[in-house]
Design a protein around this motif. Structure first.
Motif, mmCIF file in Angstrom:
data_model
loop_
_atom_site.group_PDB
_atom_site.id
_atom_site.type_symbol
_atom_site.label_atom_id
_atom_site.label_comp_id
_atom_site.label_asym_id
_atom_site.label_seq_id
_atom_site.Cartn_x
_atom_site.Cartn_y
_atom_site.Cartn_z
ATOM 1 N N UNK A 201 -33.284 19.771 -2.139
ATOM 2 C CA UNK A 201 -32.711 18.917 -1.092
ATOM 3 C C UNK A 201 -32.840 19.557 0.283
ATOM 4 N N UNK A 202 -32.667 20.885 0.352
ATOM 5 C CA UNK A 202 -32.806 21.577 1.636
ATOM 6 C C UNK A 202 -34.237 21.441 2.158
ATOM 7 N N UNK A 203 -35.202 21.624 1.254
ATOM 8 C CA UNK A 203 -36.609 21.489 1.668
ATOM 9 C C UNK A 203 -36.902 20.058 2.109
ATOM 10 N N UNK A 204 -36.477 19.092 1.291
ATOM 11 C CA UNK A 204 -36.718 17.685 1.643
ATOM 12 C C UNK A 204 -36.011 17.326 2.931
ATOM 13 N N UNK A 205 -34.757 17.784 3.085
ATOM 14 C CA UNK A 205 -33.997 17.479 4.304
ATOM 15 C C UNK A 205 -34.672 18.065 5.531
ATOM 16 N N UNK A 206 -35.231 19.275 5.380
ATOM 17 C CA UNK A 206 -35.908 19.907 6.525
ATOM 18 C C UNK A 206 -37.117 19.091 6.969
ATOM 19 N N UNK A 207 -37.986 18.757 6.007
ATOM 20 C CA UNK A 207 -39.190 18.017 6.364
ATOM 21 C C UNK A 207 -38.872 16.583 6.765
ATOM 22 N N UNK A 208 -37.886 15.969 6.124
ATOM 23 C CA UNK A 208 -37.529 14.602 6.472
ATOM 24 C C UNK A 208 -36.918 14.532 7.867
ATOM 25 N N UNK A 209 -36.034 15.485 8.186
ATOM 26 C CA UNK A 209 -35.444 15.504 9.532
ATOM 27 C C UNK A 209 -36.513 15.772 10.583
ATOM 28 N N UNK A 210 -37.482 16.645 10.240
ATOM 29 C CA UNK A 210 -38.579 16.905 11.179
ATOM 30 C C UNK A 210 -39.425 15.653 11.377
ATOM 31 N N UNK A 211 -39.679 14.930 10.283
ATOM 32 C CA UNK A 211 -40.488 13.715 10.375
ATOM 33 C C UNK A 211 -39.774 12.647 11.200
ATOM 34 N N UNK A 212 -38.459 12.495 10.972
ATOM 35 C CA UNK A 212 -37.708 11.462 11.679
ATOM 36 C C UNK A 212 -37.658 11.756 13.169
ATOM 37 N N UNK A 213 -37.443 13.029 13.511
ATOM 38 C CA UNK A 213 -37.261 13.379 14.925
ATOM 39 C C UNK A 213 -38.572 13.698 15.640
ATOM 40 N N UNK A 214 -39.685 13.744 14.885
ATOM 41 C CA UNK A 214 -40.961 14.083 15.506
ATOM 42 C C UNK A 214 -41.326 13.061 16.576
ATOM 43 N N UNK A 215 -41.215 11.787 16.243
ATOM 44 C CA UNK A 215 -41.563 10.732 17.198
ATOM 45 C C UNK A 215 -40.640 10.769 18.406
ATOM 46 N N UNK A 216 -39.342 10.963 18.145
ATOM 47 C CA UNK A 216 -38.380 11.009 19.247
ATOM 48 C C UNK A 216 -38.663 12.209 20.144
ATOM 49 N N UNK A 217 -39.003 13.361 19.536
ATOM 50 C CA UNK A 217 -39.313 14.558 20.329
ATOM 51 C C UNK A 217 -40.551 14.332 21.180
ATOM 52 N N UNK A 218 -41.572 13.668 20.616
ATOM 53 C CA UNK A 218 -42.783 13.403 21.388
ATOM 54 C C UNK A 218 -42.482 12.501 22.575
ATOM 55 N N UNK A 219 -41.659 11.468 22.338
ATOM 56 C CA UNK A 219 -41.282 10.578 23.430
ATOM 57 C C UNK A 219 -40.487 11.343 24.482
#
Length: 502
Positions: A201-219
């Motif tokens: 869950x920690x691994x999935x949460x890390x990559x999932x949170x990165x994926x979700x916020x990647x677009x927002x960070x780019x914007x």
């Protein structure tokens, strides 16, 4: 309060990550609680059902004994009827059996004679009352002591006419060893499985949170880079979630509006600048027109062809008009020079030679020149470079007070990495603090004459050739202007050719 404030300052990525881990922990905790509760409930149900089965079997067996006995079926004969059979019943069913009379006094027990004193010889009045009042004529008493749980079932012994003869008591010890063992085994396996699941869950949460916020960070990065007077690229993220698409569309619309606003602002600034310039030019032209008009009117009023000094007066009037015409011509030339961009007739120049050439027109003995090396090559228009030096040196000489005992204007050319440096230093009156931020503004001047376009023209020329111009000044001590131009490395015999032609 401080911890709450720190949580509020967490990034969205951290919040998503911590939320997913927290959900996993809460889920595992709830599952563990439900599992333990289920094991305990199964244990209670098992003991309850087992006691009921034992009670039914013993009751049926006792009814069989009663139906086959030769003794009359009375309450007084119960000890005689079950004198030998009670031990047989206890052994067959694996239960302790106690028989009481209807008043709650012990009549017979399957326990050995030496342990009878450990048995309750009477039933408590409370239990008797509850037993008599229930419709089922049955009661199970629960007790816990010594770390164990005891059930004690009470029911009536009846004859073949369903008349109560006595009370049957079946003590039952709840042995939860098996369920406790199963619970411990389950919890051990549960901890192992959920530790692994927590790691996943920690691994999935890390990559999932990165994926979700990647677009927002780019914007967010694009928004930080957005500038009013620069070209801002739009964002194209292809197939993205609806919320991100709405955010991207909002940003792209903002870029369109910003570009439109920047265009309107630039146009407005240009129009305003030209209006201000037109006012300045009109003002500068009107200044010489007034004395010209007065001169012509005076000449017209006082003209006498017979006057003995008429030719001298005519010469004076002509000189005055010519002087004012020259002033208007200078105004027009200055305005034309400022309005037009310098033509980029790129030539490979030796900056040292060109600066020396520009200084030859000055006759002031206090103007000195120094160069660290004979050749520093750049590419730009020769006329524009001469214009830069001429204007800076002219301003330096005009900044020196007339009563200065040791006037000094020093011009130096040197190399700094990949830059050609031209320094013009004077010991004049310097620039005041309030004027430092306006020194390169068009039409700004501290002189009594001129339009204040010289430094603005120089800055325009230098920046057009990818250079910079800066200055340092201390009031009463002097000013130093520093021009930086990019250096060009000559190829082949280009150095010799330029040395001959410049």
């Amino acid at each position: 309060m401080k911890e709450r404030f720190k949580i509020k300052r967490w990034s969205l990525r951290t919040r998503i990550f911590m939320s997913m881990i927290l959900v996993t922990l809460i889920a595992s905790f709830l599952i563990a609680i439900v599992a333990i509760y289920q094991f305990k409930k199964e244990a209670r149900d098992y003991h309850q059902e087992r006691l009921e089965r034992k009670e039914i079997a013993i009751t049926e067996h006792m009814n069989y004994v009663l139906s086959t006995t030769t003794y009359p079926m009375t309450a007084e004969n119960l000890p005689l009827i079950f004198r030998e059979r009670i031990h047989e019943l206890a052994n067959i069913h694996g239960m302790e059996i106690n028989i009481y009379d209807l008043n709650g006094h012990l009549l017979k027990s399957s326990k050995a004679a030496f342990s009878v004193d450990t048995i309750n010889n009477t039933i408590s009045p409370t239990i008797l009352k509850v037993l008599r009042s229930t419709a089922e004529k049955r009661y199970v008493d629960h007790k816990s002591y010594g770390g164990k749980t005891y059930r004690s079932a009470y029911s009536y012994i009846k004859d073949n006419k369903f008349k109560p003869l006595g009370i049957l008591n079946l003590p039952y010890i709840e042995d939860d060893g098996y369920y406790k063992k199963e619970t411990n085994n389950f919890m051990w396996r549960f901890v192992q499985v959920y530790s692994f699941m927590l790691f996943i869950s920690i691994i999935i949460a890390y990559f999932l949170s990165s994926y979700i916020t990647k677009s927002i960070k780019e914007i967010s990065e694009r928004i930080k880079e957005t500038r009013l007077n620069e070209e801002n690229a739009k964002i194209d993220m292809g197939d993205s979630p609806q919320e991100i698409s709405l955010l991207v569309d909002a940003y792209n619309n903002l870029v369109d509006d910003l570009d439109e606003s920047a265009t309107k602002l630039a146009q407005s600034e240009r129009e305003q600048a030209w209006r201000e310039m037109a006012k300045q030019v009109a003002h500068e032209i009107k200044n010489p027109l007034t004395p010209m008009r007065l001169t012509v009117q005076s000449f017209q009023r006082k003209f006498d062809p017979e006057a003995p000094n008429i030719r001298q007066k005519l010469d004076e009037y002509s000189k005055t008009l010519i002087q004012q015409i020259d002033t208007m011509s200078a105004v027009a030339s200055a305005f034309s020079s400022f309005a037009s961009m310098p033509a980029q007739q790129n030539e490979t120049l030796n900056v040292v030679k060109i600066v020396q050439l520009a200084l030859e027109i000055f006759n002031e003995p206090y103007i000195t020149f120094h160069s660290d090396e004979p050749y520093i090559i750049t590419r730009m228009d020769r006329t524009q470079l001469i214009r830069i030096i001429t204007n800076l040196v002219k301003n330096a000489t005009q900044a020196i007070e007339e009563n200065e005992p040791n006037p000094m204007v020093g011009v130096r050319v040197y190399r700094d990495c990949d830059k050609a440096m031209i320094s013009v230093k004077d010991n004049g009156k310097g620039i005041t603090i309030e004027n430092k931020n306006r020194i390169f503004e068009p039409k700004f001047t501290t002189k009594t004459s001129g339009m204040g376009l010289g430094l603005g023209i120089i800055k325009n020329i230098v920046e057009n050739y990818h250079g910079t111009i800066t200055f340092e000044s201390e009031q009463g001590q002097g000013t130093t202007f520093l021009v930086q131009l990019p250096i060009t490395r000559p190829e082949g015999n280009e150095m010799e050719t330029n040395d001959k032609t410049i």
